[in-house]
Design a protein around this motif. Structure first.
Motif, mmCIF file in Angstrom:
data_model
loop_
_atom_site.group_PDB
_atom_site.id
_atom_site.type_symbol
_atom_site.label_atom_id
_atom_site.label_comp_id
_atom_site.label_asym_id
_atom_site.label_seq_id
_atom_site.Cartn_x
_atom_site.Cartn_y
_atom_site.Cartn_z
ATOM 1 N N VAL A 44 19.943 -17.223 12.413
ATOM 2 C CA VAL A 44 20.116 -15.766 13.000
ATOM 3 C C VAL A 44 18.358 -15.702 13.300
ATOM 4 C CG1 VAL A 44 19.746 -13.409 11.115
ATOM 5 C CG2 VAL A 44 21.118 -15.021 10.839
ATOM 6 N N ARG A 45 18.451 -15.094 14.857
ATOM 7 C CA ARG A 45 16.952 -15.368 15.468
ATOM 8 C C ARG A 45 16.168 -13.766 14.310
ATOM 9 N NH1 ARG A 45 15.435 -16.187 20.221
ATOM 10 N NH2 ARG A 45 17.296 -16.499 20.604
ATOM 11 N N VAL A 46 15.351 -14.006 14.021
ATOM 12 C CA VAL A 46 14.658 -13.097 13.122
ATOM 13 C C VAL A 46 13.020 -12.664 13.685
ATOM 14 C CG1 VAL A 46 15.728 -12.892 10.812
ATOM 15 C CG2 VAL A 46 13.483 -14.803 11.212
ATOM 16 N N GLU A 47 12.339 -11.867 13.135
ATOM 17 C CA GLU A 47 10.666 -11.402 13.386
ATOM 18 C C GLU A 47 9.501 -11.103 12.085
ATOM 19 O OE1 GLU A 47 10.009 -10.474 16.205
ATOM 20 O OE2 GLU A 47 11.522 -10.080 17.316
ATOM 21 N N GLY A 48 8.794 -12.587 12.405
ATOM 22 C CA GLY A 48 7.635 -13.041 11.300
ATOM 23 C C GLY A 48 6.786 -12.390 11.428
ATOM 24 N N THR A 49 5.558 -12.792 10.710
ATOM 25 C CA THR A 49 4.515 -12.476 10.599
ATOM 26 C C THR A 49 3.919 -13.558 9.567
ATOM 27 O OG1 THR A 49 3.030 -11.249 10.635
ATOM 28 C CG2 THR A 49 4.246 -10.335 9.225
ATOM 29 N N VAL A 50 2.478 -13.890 9.900
ATOM 30 C CA VAL A 50 1.796 -14.870 9.507
ATOM 31 C C VAL A 50 0.873 -13.570 8.118
ATOM 32 C CG1 VAL A 50 -0.306 -16.290 9.400
ATOM 33 C CG2 VAL A 50 1.623 -16.769 11.123
ATOM 34 N N LEU A 51 0.969 -14.054 7.091
ATOM 35 C CA LEU A 51 -0.226 -13.410 6.020
ATOM 36 C C LEU A 51 -0.894 -13.929 5.881
ATOM 37 C CD1 LEU A 51 2.730 -13.358 3.304
ATOM 38 C CD2 LEU A 51 2.510 -10.905 4.787
ATOM 39 N N ASN A 52 -2.523 -13.067 6.055
ATOM 40 C CA ASN A 52 -3.535 -13.488 5.637
ATOM 41 C C ASN A 52 -4.315 -12.624 4.777
ATOM 42 O OD1 ASN A 52 -3.280 -15.523 7.716
ATOM 43 N ND2 ASN A 52 -3.084 -13.822 9.200
ATOM 44 N N LYS A 53 -4.927 -13.121 4.216
ATOM 45 C CA LYS A 53 -6.160 -11.893 2.901
ATOM 46 C C LYS A 53 -7.492 -10.606 3.921
ATOM 47 C CE LYS A 53 -6.769 -16.405 -0.314
ATOM 48 N NZ LYS A 53 -8.232 -16.175 -1.187
ATOM 49 N N THR A 54 -6.301 -9.911 3.088
ATOM 50 C CA THR A 54 -7.474 -9.084 3.490
ATOM 51 C C THR A 54 -8.070 -8.198 3.309
ATOM 52 O OG1 THR A 54 -7.175 -7.051 5.285
ATOM 53 C CG2 THR A 54 -5.417 -7.646 4.354
ATOM 54 N N GLU A 55 -8.917 -7.028 3.149
ATOM 55 C CA GLU A 55 -9.072 -6.069 1.778
ATOM 56 C C GLU A 55 -8.394 -4.568 2.592
ATOM 57 O OE1 GLU A 55 -13.585 -3.670 2.318
ATOM 58 O OE2 GLU A 55 -13.731 -5.844 1.991
ATOM 59 N N TYR A 56 -8.459 -3.940 1.397
ATOM 60 C CA TYR A 56 -7.108 -2.564 1.270
ATOM 61 C C TYR A 56 -8.304 -1.689 0.511
ATOM 62 C CZ TYR A 56 -3.465 0.040 0.095
ATOM 63 O OH TYR A 56 -2.769 1.601 0.235
ATOM 64 N N GLU A 57 -7.950 -0.519 1.473
ATOM 65 C CA GLU A 57 -9.370 0.788 1.354
ATOM 66 C C GLU A 57 -7.706 1.595 0.784
ATOM 67 O OE1 GLU A 57 -12.017 1.804 1.934
ATOM 68 O OE2 GLU A 57 -12.510 0.278 1.997
ATOM 69 N N LEU A 58 -8.187 1.391 -0.661
ATOM 70 C CA LEU A 58 -7.325 2.166 -1.772
ATOM 71 C C LEU A 58 -7.372 3.676 -1.671
ATOM 72 C CD1 LEU A 58 -5.099 2.248 -3.742
ATOM 73 C CD2 LEU A 58 -6.795 1.895 -5.867
ATOM 74 N N ARG A 59 -6.017 4.974 -1.236
ATOM 75 C CA ARG A 59 -6.021 6.092 -1.708
ATOM 76 C C ARG A 59 -4.765 6.264 -2.362
ATOM 77 N NH1 ARG A 59 -7.862 8.675 2.730
ATOM 78 N NH2 ARG A 59 -9.986 8.395 3.360
ATOM 79 N N VAL A 60 -5.140 6.828 -3.669
ATOM 80 C CA VAL A 60 -3.721 7.185 -5.036
ATOM 81 C C VAL A 60 -4.050 8.514 -4.731
ATOM 82 C CG1 VAL A 60 -3.677 7.396 -7.484
ATOM 83 C CG2 VAL A 60 -5.287 5.464 -6.596
ATOM 84 N N ARG A 61 -2.290 8.591 -4.461
ATOM 85 C CA ARG A 61 -2.053 10.224 -4.083
ATOM 86 C C ARG A 61 -1.381 10.781 -5.393
ATOM 87 N NH1 ARG A 61 1.731 9.383 1.216
ATOM 88 N NH2 ARG A 61 0.165 8.696 2.937
ATOM 89 N N SER A 62 -1.591 12.376 -5.391
ATOM 90 C CA SER A 62 -1.665 13.302 -6.413
ATOM 91 C C SER A 62 -0.573 14.468 -5.647
ATOM 92 C CB SER A 62 -2.598 12.770 -7.723
ATOM 93 O OG SER A 62 -2.059 13.848 -8.784
ATOM 94 N N GLN A 63 -0.857 15.140 -6.801
ATOM 95 C CA GLN A 63 -0.697 16.660 -6.122
ATOM 96 C C GLN A 63 -1.381 17.287 -7.685
ATOM 97 O OE1 GLN A 63 2.977 16.731 -4.866
ATOM 98 N NE2 GLN A 63 4.374 16.385 -7.195
ATOM 99 N N GLY A 64 -0.982 18.819 -6.640
ATOM 100 C CA GLY A 64 -1.562 19.506 -8.226
ATOM 101 C C GLY A 64 -1.903 21.593 -7.697
ATOM 102 N N THR A 65 -2.094 22.143 -8.314
ATOM 103 C CA THR A 65 -2.488 23.567 -7.697
ATOM 104 C C THR A 65 -3.501 23.893 -8.279
ATOM 105 O OG1 THR A 65 -0.076 24.164 -8.681
ATOM 106 C CG2 THR A 65 -1.927 25.784 -7.957
ATOM 107 N N VAL A 66 -4.298 24.922 -7.444
ATOM 108 C CA VAL A 66 -4.928 25.354 -7.030
ATOM 109 C C VAL A 66 -5.898 25.897 -8.045
ATOM 110 C CG1 VAL A 66 -7.435 26.395 -5.650
ATOM 111 C CG2 VAL A 66 -5.975 24.391 -4.638
#
Length: 423
Positions: A44-66
């Motif tokens: 099978v011909r597949v696509e791949g990518t090399v995994l490297n350590k990185t930094e992730y800017e976290l955004r926690v999602r939620s919702q509510g009423t004003v």
């Protein structure tokens, strides 16, 4: 001659049948040689990518009423007929702190002040007379040749005390009448917007009559349920019994909503976390605050109105030394597929994500079950991957060499390539 023809007709079918049996027997005993062909393996011909350590800017999602931070029902402290209402005292009208909302008829309270002042004058006259009688009584007592300290009855102390109390009472009546007169002018207790108007000019109101409802506009609040897994990475202010907080400044919150068909964004911050978990979801609830939501903005965006439903993204602490894995490369049960080089074989691995959303998952590089730096992630969906199965990968846009040719016996054709099934 006729006899001979009959004999031929009788014998000929047996001769043909015998010939067919002989040919069949001969073919069964001497089958023709069969050419054997080996089917080449299918990769099978597949696509791949090399995994490297990185930094992730976290955004926690939620919702509510004003919701407003303060909501009040206006009630008059005195009775009277409404003689004036501010033109802005309508639903949606704005007032600053101390602005006049409406006025009641002050005539009865102005009269009460005049009467209270007359009562005070009479009480002061009585006090002066009692003090004079007390002085005269003491002089008479001494004129009779008596020595020592005269009794309270001689000095008219009870009468003087009553006269002083009458004066204090009259002064208190004046103060009450003046306060009641001030209360005929109803003012805004804080910067507000009118939510509801319940009365109008000419209506008589008494204590307990609802005049209207208002809410504060200095800032609004939004209750945001927090997912348990992501909340550990948020900077949340925690309150303690000694009134101290673990963190001074809460996390930033980015809010967005659709107003009149257009997306609008606001920015706020987390100011507190409610003291109890939600009884149904067992989630903690953070309260976000947006300051001055009704201020005019340079881009002409509409205000953040009460009751609006908003989606929130809470900024968390950056996650370091992590892998960001695309969601389309994650199978059920948080399973990913790695490509081991140089043989280009598949290896399944179950990971434990720190956070996730609809686009990707984030995996700690230090976790027990985590890829190693430099591992190749298969990003092509494969319906039924098997450990050890060989593929032809294209890693980060570069085609890998076909290692199967090295194992191919001499004189054999190269393996046939097929496209992978899509999901």
């Amino acid at each position: 001659m006729r006899f001979l023809l009959r004999a031929v007709r009788f014998i000929l079918p047996f001769v043909v049948l015998g010939a067919c049996v002989f040919v069949t027997w001969y073919l069964l005993k001497n089958p023709p040689p069969q050419e054997k062909k080996e089917m080449p393996p299918t990769f099978v011909r597949v696509e791949g990518t090399v995994l490297n350590k990185t930094e992730y800017e976290l955004r926690v999602r939620s919702q509510g009423t004003v919701q407003p931070r303060t909501r009040s029902t206006l009630l008059p402290e005195v009775s009277g007929k409404i003689i004036e209402i501010s033109p802005s005292f309508r639903p949606g009208g704005f007032f600053g702190q101390g602005d006049v909302l409406m006025r009641l008829d002050p005539l009865d309270y102005e009269t009460a002040i005049v009467i209270a002042k007359g009562t005070l004058a009479q009480a002061e006259v009585m006090l002066a007379e009692e003090k004079a009688r007390a002085d005269q009584a003491v002089e008479n007592w001494r004129a009779m040749g008596r020595t020592g300290t005269p009794s309270a009855l001689v000095t008219r102390a009870p009468q003087v005390a009553k006269a002083e109390a009458d004066v204090a009472s009259a002064k208190a009546q004046i103060m009450k009448a003046e306060r009641d007169l001030e209360r005929t002018t109803i003012r805004s207790p804080y910067a507000c917007q009118v939510l509801e108007q319940a009365v109008d000019v000419g209506q008589f109101v008494s204590q307990g009559t609802i005049l209207g409802r208002i809410f504060a506009v200095d800032y609004v609040e939004i209750r945001l349920p927090l997912p348990e897994r992501e909340s550990q990475f948020l900077k949340l202010p925690q309150s303690f019994r000694d009134q101290s907080t673990a963190t001074e400044d809460g996390a930033k919150v980015f809010l967005k909503s659709i107003v009149a068909g257009k997306p609008v964004a606001w920015e706020g911050k987390i100011v507190r976390v409610e003291g109890s978990l939600d009884a149904e979801t067992r989630q903690a609830t953070a309260v976000a605050q947006v300051t001055d939501p009704y201020a005019r903005r340079a881009d002409g965006s509409p205000p953040l109105t009460i009751g609006a439903f908003v989606e929130a993204e809470i900024s968390g602490e950056p996650l370091r030394d992590v892998y960001i894995i695309p969601r389309n490369a994650v199978r059920a049960g948080n399973e990913i597929i790695l490509i081991d080089r140089p043989q280009n074989t598949l290896r399944r691995l179950t990971v434990d994500p720190l956070v996730s959303n609809e686009k990707h998952i984030v995996v700690s590089a230090s976790a027990a079950k985590a890829p190693k730096p430099g591992d190749v992630l298969c990003i092509t969906p494969i319906p039924f991957p098997a450990d050890g199965a060989r593929v032809l990968p294209s890693i980060d846009g570069q085609m890998e060499a076909d290692t199967a040719k090295e194992d191919k016996p001499a004189g054999k054709e190269p393996p046939m390539m097929v496209k992978p099934a899509t999901t």
